[in-house]
Design a protein around this motif. Sequence first.
Motif, short mmCIF file in Angstrom:
data_model
loop_
_atom_site.label_atom_id
_atom_site.label_comp_id
_atom_site.label_asym_id
_atom_site.label_seq_id
_atom_site.Cartn_x
_atom_site.Cartn_y
_atom_site.Cartn_z
N VAL A 71 -64.91 -33.01 -43.29
CA VAL A 71 -64.98 -34.08 -44.07
C VAL A 71 -63.67 -34.59 -44.73
O VAL A 71 -63.50 -35.83 -44.52
CB VAL A 71 -65.92 -33.59 -45.22
N LYS A 72 -62.82 -33.86 -45.07
CA LYS A 72 -61.48 -34.26 -45.59
C LYS A 72 -60.79 -35.04 -44.39
O LYS A 72 -60.20 -36.13 -44.86
CB LYS A 72 -60.91 -33.06 -46.00
N LEU A 73 -60.89 -34.79 -43.31
CA LEU A 73 -60.26 -35.33 -42.16
C LEU A 73 -60.81 -36.79 -42.03
O LEU A 73 -60.19 -37.79 -41.81
CB LEU A 73 -60.07 -34.57 -40.87
N GLY A 74 -62.20 -36.85 -42.35
CA GLY A 74 -62.85 -38.06 -42.10
C GLY A 74 -62.28 -39.07 -43.13
O GLY A 74 -61.88 -40.25 -42.87
N LEU A 75 -62.34 -38.58 -44.53
CA LEU A 75 -61.69 -39.35 -45.50
C LEU A 75 -60.24 -39.80 -45.09
O LEU A 75 -59.95 -40.94 -45.41
CB LEU A 75 -61.74 -38.59 -46.90
N VAL A 78 -60.44 -42.72 -42.81
CA VAL A 78 -60.63 -43.89 -43.52
C VAL A 78 -59.39 -44.54 -44.18
O VAL A 78 -59.04 -45.76 -44.30
CB VAL A 78 -61.82 -43.78 -44.54
N PHE A 79 -58.73 -43.77 -44.95
CA PHE A 79 -57.82 -44.11 -45.97
C PHE A 79 -56.53 -44.59 -44.96
O PHE A 79 -55.99 -45.72 -45.02
CB PHE A 79 -57.01 -43.08 -46.46
N LEU A 80 -56.12 -44.11 -43.76
CA LEU A 80 -55.25 -44.27 -42.94
C LEU A 80 -55.78 -45.74 -42.39
O LEU A 80 -54.64 -46.66 -42.17
CB LEU A 80 -55.36 -43.39 -41.85
N LEU A 86 -53.89 -52.91 -44.24
CA LEU A 86 -52.83 -53.41 -45.29
C LEU A 86 -51.52 -54.09 -44.68
O LEU A 86 -50.89 -55.08 -44.96
CB LEU A 86 -52.89 -52.58 -46.53
N LEU A 87 -50.74 -52.96 -44.03
CA LEU A 87 -49.61 -53.22 -43.84
C LEU A 87 -49.28 -54.15 -42.57
O LEU A 87 -48.46 -54.86 -42.63
CB LEU A 87 -49.12 -51.78 -43.28
N ASP A 130 -64.78 -49.85 -40.13
CA ASP A 130 -64.40 -49.37 -38.93
C ASP A 130 -63.91 -47.98 -39.24
O ASP A 130 -64.40 -46.91 -38.41
CB ASP A 130 -63.08 -50.02 -38.56
N GLY A 131 -63.16 -47.74 -40.35
CA GLY A 131 -62.86 -46.40 -40.73
C GLY A 131 -64.12 -45.33 -41.02
O GLY A 131 -64.14 -43.98 -40.63
#
Lengths: 374, 567
Positions: A71-75, A78-80, A86-87, A130-131
């Motif tokens: 679950v942490k990896l999934g979040l 998304v963040f990445l 953005l960049l 997408d994330g």
Amino acid sequence: MKVSDVLRAPEASRSNALHAGAWWVWALGLAVAASRTTNPLLLGLLVGVAGYVVAARRTDAPWARSYGAFVKLGLFVVFLRVVFSLLLGSPIPGTHLMFTLPEVPLPEWAQGVRIGGRVTAEQLVFALYDGAKLATLLICVGAANSLANPARLLKSLPGALYEAGVAVVVAMTFAPNMVADVVRLRTARRLRGRPTGGVRAVLQIGLPVLEGALERSIAVAASMDARGYGRTAQVPASVRRTTNVLTLGGLLGICAGSYGLLAAEGAGYGLPLLGAGLLAAMAGLRLGGRRTVRTRYRPDHWGMRAWLVAGSGVAVAVLMIWANTYAPEALHPGVVPLEAPELPLWPAVSVLVGLLPAFVAPVPATAPASKEKA
Amino acid sequence: MIRFENVSVTYEEDAEPTLRDVNLTVPEGELVLLVGPSGVGKSTLLGAVSGLVPHFTGGTLTGRVTVDGRDTRTHPPRELADLVGTVGQDPSAHFVTDTVEDELAYGMESLGLAPGVMRRRVEETLDLLGLAELRDRPIATLSGGQRQRVAIGSVLTPHPKVLVLDEPTSALDPSAAEDVLAVLQRLVHDLGTTVLLAEHRLERVVQYADQVLMLPDGVMGAPAGIMAVSPVHPPVVGLGRLAGWDPLPLTVRDARRRAGELKARLEDRVPAGPLPHGPASPASEARGSGGGAPGHGKGRSGGIGLFKRRRTETAPGPAPLVLAEGLAVRRGRVEALRRIDLQVQAGETLALMGRNGAGKSTLLSTLVGMIAPTSGTVRVAGRVPHSTSPRELIRQVGLVPQEPRDLLYADTVAAECAAADGDAGAAPGTCRALVSELLPGVADDTHPRDLSEGQRLALALAVVLTGRPPLLLLDEPTRGLDYAAKARLVARLRTLAAEGHAIVLATHDVELAAELAHRVVIIADGEVVADGPTAEVVVSSPAFSPQVAKILAPQPWLTVEQVEAAL
């Protein structure tokens, strides 16, 4: 006995353990469904379904704790995905300008690449969707991981592959053991009065950790050898040769066949070649199985409950693929122009089919007083 | 069953052979105990039986080893797997699968036994070793004793004719060790299995042995005969030799039958304190007061939970070095420690005992600040361990962990010592001087990994002592130590206690506790269930009493040394 008593899921034990493959089919079914939609509400529903089943049916075993990590990896994914969007900007045309990042001027030859610049609401929403899709896929895999003991899957491998499989599983325990070693050595550093953080600490701990892991692997290998790992039966030379020819030929066939399928001009011969290759390889594996003498202790049975669990996963996948034909716009909410995603009724209901395992799979016994510590 | 003919084993890096010209024959159905000091090649000899030496370890084996007629030269270990079951020193390095039941079945699966047979044998073995409750448990969650039983079970299921065990009881608490040995005896008696085992803790095993093989001489004979001349021997033998009993008794029961006359001679004498600074006369004073603080007058140490607090208020005296009140530690859902009240004075030696997994190591970890207490307070020399910086803490308290190797990570002894001096802020050379004292004759450029178990322990001890901490904690210090190394350790720890260090040992070794400790604290299920002077606690509980105490009960003698001094 009343019908309702018969239908209630029994308490899990070794003899009624659900086939590990069933859990994987179920989870992959959910993952396929997730890959067919970008609707965040449906994806959330899928995650919810997977999470509920995990919460209802996982055990206290060490491998069952991996769900949280996934679950942490999934979040993180998304963040990445959002940060990259953005960049690096995005090809999504957008009109709702949110803010503008300072743009790094790039030379002529780097045309098409952009760093910084306009950030629109549309592009962010697209990146989020997408994330979220990727994250859901990961979480589904995580669910399978924590519900099914990876070592049990091995028992279902064909005999010829079993030994290799054991090696892989033992190799995989390398990682958790190394983590344990790191913890131990950090403790030791503290005992010697050194700070436990920092680059120097990592470097000083690194070598002993690797050494320790290596030593342990050798010890396990010695133990496996002394317990008969790799004993082979005598088979006639002709059988051995046929096995080699079939396996190698089959693998070649599979390679050539898949190339044919993917390349534009080879579509004609691709499929038959692939089929023939698969057949030959399977025959090779089967023959190869004759060399191994090993038997299996209490393999998991694929029973009614396994069919139901696996079936519910497949059903979710099929229903979602079908939903793509009757309600494509609901499954892929528009980004340009921006619109709020809606929860389409029938696809949502079909996702809920995935909850079935939470009712039919055997219930793990409540943790037997885990007083003895590891 | 097992034959060694002129067997010598040489490893490449050594000039001297590890085993030299061993000739022996082990008949079928015998339990043979292998004794000898560390480093004489016990493990090598055991490995040669299962074929792991030289097929797996390398080295050159000359001569011939045959097991049930199979030559290990032509049969690699996997071809001997149906004949020889091997359990090494570290059971956790033995496991291939991850649950108990699968582990028991693994060996049979490799041998290709029929599923019905496997099922039946797994059930039998689960009962034989008392593992039925644990059948579905992941191995990672088992305690040390449980692991050892699973490891033995996993080699029993293929019904080997020969069982080879390297220190099967060293890591176990006394009662778990007895379980394991009872199982071995049953195998020998009921199934005619041949068992070859190496063990340092002779007091646990010698009475079960049919024959004893002494290395490095390679002499084999009946236990009583060998024990009469062996430099390593259990306390019961020591007492027998002292009293001149012949034939030498090997069990507590035999010795007790002879002890009448000795008891009469000892009747009106009082055991000397176990240590120079020990309580003046544990037999008389300690009996009523429940505590004797060595070197600082009387009646001021821990005492039993309820009474403790009251006495702390009334009794004057120096502040205790360790003060724990209502200490509780939780790990996840497991309450590892509950309401622990404990005090340790300077100069006092305290033994923490209790079954595997009772919380001894957790308590030690709390004292060095590796684990923060969930509730309650703990003070070491007035500081709160888990919030004190490591640098400062090592000058107050040092822990030698169960696996001394964890503490060592340089690649030479000299580098290790230099690092220890730096860490502790001691003058250069301090640690090296300690090493020379504890471990005479160790070269500067030796790799810590090449040291024997006892030498490694001494090095770790030197590293910890470099900071001159007033409180020294040792976790299972005698695992893998032979009697000589243990005697050196005991002497060293006594000197330290006499110099005013407080020492806390977590140990299963009742003989060590009897020789060393002023006070014994027994922990069960995370709670202190007994706390008092060694003589009192240890004599009152059969599982934790040393052999001499069992033989001379009800008189309060604990060690051969005490008896010797009194005679």
